[in-house]
Design a protein around this motif. Structure first.
Motif, mmCIF file in Angstrom:
data_model
loop_
_atom_site.group_PDB
_atom_site.id
_atom_site.type_symbol
_atom_site.label_atom_id
_atom_site.label_comp_id
_atom_site.label_asym_id
_atom_site.label_seq_id
_atom_site.Cartn_x
_atom_site.Cartn_y
_atom_site.Cartn_z
ATOM 1 N N ARG A 127 0.811 -1.202 0.000
ATOM 2 C CA ARG A 127 0.000 0.000 0.000
ATOM 3 C C ARG A 127 0.856 1.267 0.000
ATOM 4 O O ARG A 127 0.378 2.352 -0.304
ATOM 5 N N ARG A 175 -6.971 8.765 3.417
ATOM 6 C CA ARG A 175 -6.960 7.362 3.013
ATOM 7 C C ARG A 175 -8.327 6.932 2.491
ATOM 8 O O ARG A 175 -8.406 6.150 1.539
ATOM 9 N N GLN A 176 -9.381 7.455 3.077
ATOM 10 C CA GLN A 176 -10.722 7.016 2.680
ATOM 11 C C GLN A 176 -10.998 7.329 1.218
ATOM 12 O O GLN A 176 -11.458 6.479 0.478
ATOM 13 N N TRP A 177 -10.735 8.575 0.814
ATOM 14 C CA TRP A 177 -11.026 8.905 -0.594
ATOM 15 C C TRP A 177 -10.046 8.209 -1.527
ATOM 16 O O TRP A 177 -10.410 7.868 -2.665
ATOM 17 N N ARG A 178 -8.824 7.959 -1.060
ATOM 18 C CA ARG A 178 -7.887 7.219 -1.902
ATOM 19 C C ARG A 178 -8.382 5.790 -2.118
ATOM 20 O O ARG A 178 -8.299 5.243 -3.222
ATOM 21 N N ASP A 179 -8.883 5.165 -1.052
ATOM 22 C CA ASP A 179 -9.429 3.817 -1.187
ATOM 23 C C ASP A 179 -10.610 3.803 -2.157
ATOM 24 O O ASP A 179 -10.814 2.849 -2.907
ATOM 25 N N ALA A 180 -11.379 4.890 -2.136
ATOM 26 C CA ALA A 180 -12.567 4.953 -3.001
ATOM 27 C C ALA A 180 -12.201 5.025 -4.483
ATOM 28 O O ALA A 180 -13.039 4.745 -5.344
ATOM 29 N N LEU A 181 -10.952 5.399 -4.792
ATOM 30 C CA LEU A 181 -10.537 5.460 -6.195
ATOM 31 C C LEU A 181 -10.359 4.079 -6.807
ATOM 32 O O LEU A 181 -10.410 3.924 -8.032
ATOM 33 N N HIS A 182 -10.122 3.069 -5.966
ATOM 34 C CA HIS A 182 -9.938 1.696 -6.445
ATOM 35 C C HIS A 182 -8.852 1.617 -7.516
ATOM 36 O O HIS A 182 -9.032 1.009 -8.579
ATOM 37 N N LEU A 183 -7.726 2.242 -7.244
ATOM 38 C CA LEU A 183 -6.625 2.220 -8.197
ATOM 39 C C LEU A 183 -5.933 0.863 -8.183
ATOM 40 O O LEU A 183 -5.588 0.343 -7.117
ATOM 41 N N ASP A 184 -5.738 0.283 -9.362
ATOM 42 C CA ASP A 184 -5.022 -0.986 -9.420
ATOM 43 C C ASP A 184 -3.521 -0.728 -9.572
ATOM 44 O O ASP A 184 -3.065 0.418 -9.655
#
Length: 371
Positions: free
Chosen positions: A302, A327-336
């Motif tokens: 991560r 971190r929350q909005w970054r997780d919401a991006l679902h970046l692979d």
């Protein structure tokens, strides 16, 4: 196929150029310097060498036939009734791909149309077989005359560029050195085939860079080596290792910043670079930028995702507590993985560009360059 014969009235304006027949139809003198017009007729295979103009744009308008062109390596094709814009400061070339072609070349502002009279013989030299007409234009003469008019013609080969010979010559005054380096920057940055640059170039720049602590003008050699590394995929081998010794506590600021820009391209050598740069007087922000460029992220973890977006104005301004706030909005991006990798590389490129600009600004302001 054959080119049409010229008429007596065209004798002074018509030329055999690279095997084609061209006629200068408008010049700077007749257009108040606004536009030069050159009419050309050529057979399949006619081609201009890759070149870049510092002063003028060119617009190609096809009357008949088909022409392939490339600008900055991006290719296109134009046919009858179509045009292609070949801008200044960007390397370009074109060639005839139909059996024959008839086209107009507009040069704005005017002036470069005088080049053709300087390098190619009058078309009144009749009776020359078509196969021999291309040889009437000497490549070395073309390169020299184009350079005098602010246009560089690129050619690969083993020869040492004249500008490099000038920067390597002992005792060259700073103003001349600076001009020679700017011309070398044009060669390195605009070359359409960086892998085809003369082999002597990198070695010569390393030699010149060793003088950077003596005269900060030579810090430009460090910048050019960084650009070469970037354009050739960091394929510099062991050529630059000796330059780590330039990092001294009393190194001038332009040299230190240029060293940072160069070595930020080599994350595989990160431990040696950080050790060598420890005594170098650097602002914390610049040292953090260097460390960020030298990082090799583990894209399976991560970590890289948590640090994205924290390079401006410097990684130093972002604290550990800041990393958890979004971190929350970054997780919401679902970046692979590929997306994180692409963003990481984009931010690294932005940092490198900023480091290069800082070094360039510092060199330009130095007393050596302004003297």
């Amino acid at each position: 196929m054959s080119l049409p014969p010229t008429t007596p009235t065209d004798d002074e304006r018509a030329r055999w150029h690279l095997g084609g027949l061209l006629t200068v139809r408008a010049t700077a003198a007749g257009t108040n310097g606004m536009v030069g017009l050159v009419e050309e007729r050529a057979l399949r295979g006619y081609a201009t060498p890759p070149h870049v103009h510092r002063r003028e744009d060119e617009t190609l308008y096809v009357l008949s036939g088909e022409i392939e062109y490339a600008v900055d390596g991006v290719a296109g094709t134009v046919g009858a009734g179509e045009s292609a814009f070949l801008p200044r400061h960007r390397p370009h070339t074109f060639r005839v791909v139909s059996d024959e072609a008839h086209f107009i070349l507009a040069i704005t502002p005017a002036g470069f149309e005088s080049f053709f009279a300087r390098v190619s013989p009058p078309a009144a030299t009749a009776g020359i077989p078509g196969a021999e007409r291309a040889g009437l234009t000497d490549p070395q003469e073309m390169a020299g005359q184009a350079g005098r008019l602010g246009c560089r013609i690129f050619a690969s080969g083993p020869e040492t560029p004249a500008e490099l010979r000038e920067v390597l010559e002992p005792g060259t005054e700073p103003a001349r050195l600076d001009r020679a380096y700017h011309l070398l920057e044009e060669l390195v940055c605009a070359s359409p085939d960086p892998a085809g640059l003369p082999a002597a170039l990198a070695a010569g720049l390393v030699t010149a860079a060793r003088r950077a602590n003596e005269s900060t003008v030579h810090a430009r050699a460090l910048l050019l080596l960084g650009v070469l590394a970037e354009r050739t995929g960091n394929d510099m081998g062991g050529r630059i290792g000796s330059l780590l010794g330039l990092a001294q506590p009393d190194s001038p600021e332009p040299v230190g910043l240029a060293l940072v820009y160069l070595f930020a391209h080599f994350p595989d050598q990160a431990p040696a670079i950080e050790q060598a740069f420890a005594p170098l007087a650097l602002a914390d922000a610049d040292r953090h930028r260097l460390r960020r460029c030298l990082k090799r992220p583990d894209l399976e973890s991560r970590g890289p995702l948590d640090t994205l977006g924290r390079v401006w104005p410097s990684p130093a301004v972002w604290s550990a507590t800041d990393a958890g706030r979004d971190r929350q909005w970054r997780d919401a991006l679902h970046l692979d993985g590929p997306a994180v990798s692409a963003l990481w590389e984009a931010e690294t490129a932005a940092l490198l560009a900023f480091l290069g600009a800082r070094a360039e600004h510092s060199i330009t302001r130095s007393a050596d360059v302004r003297s």
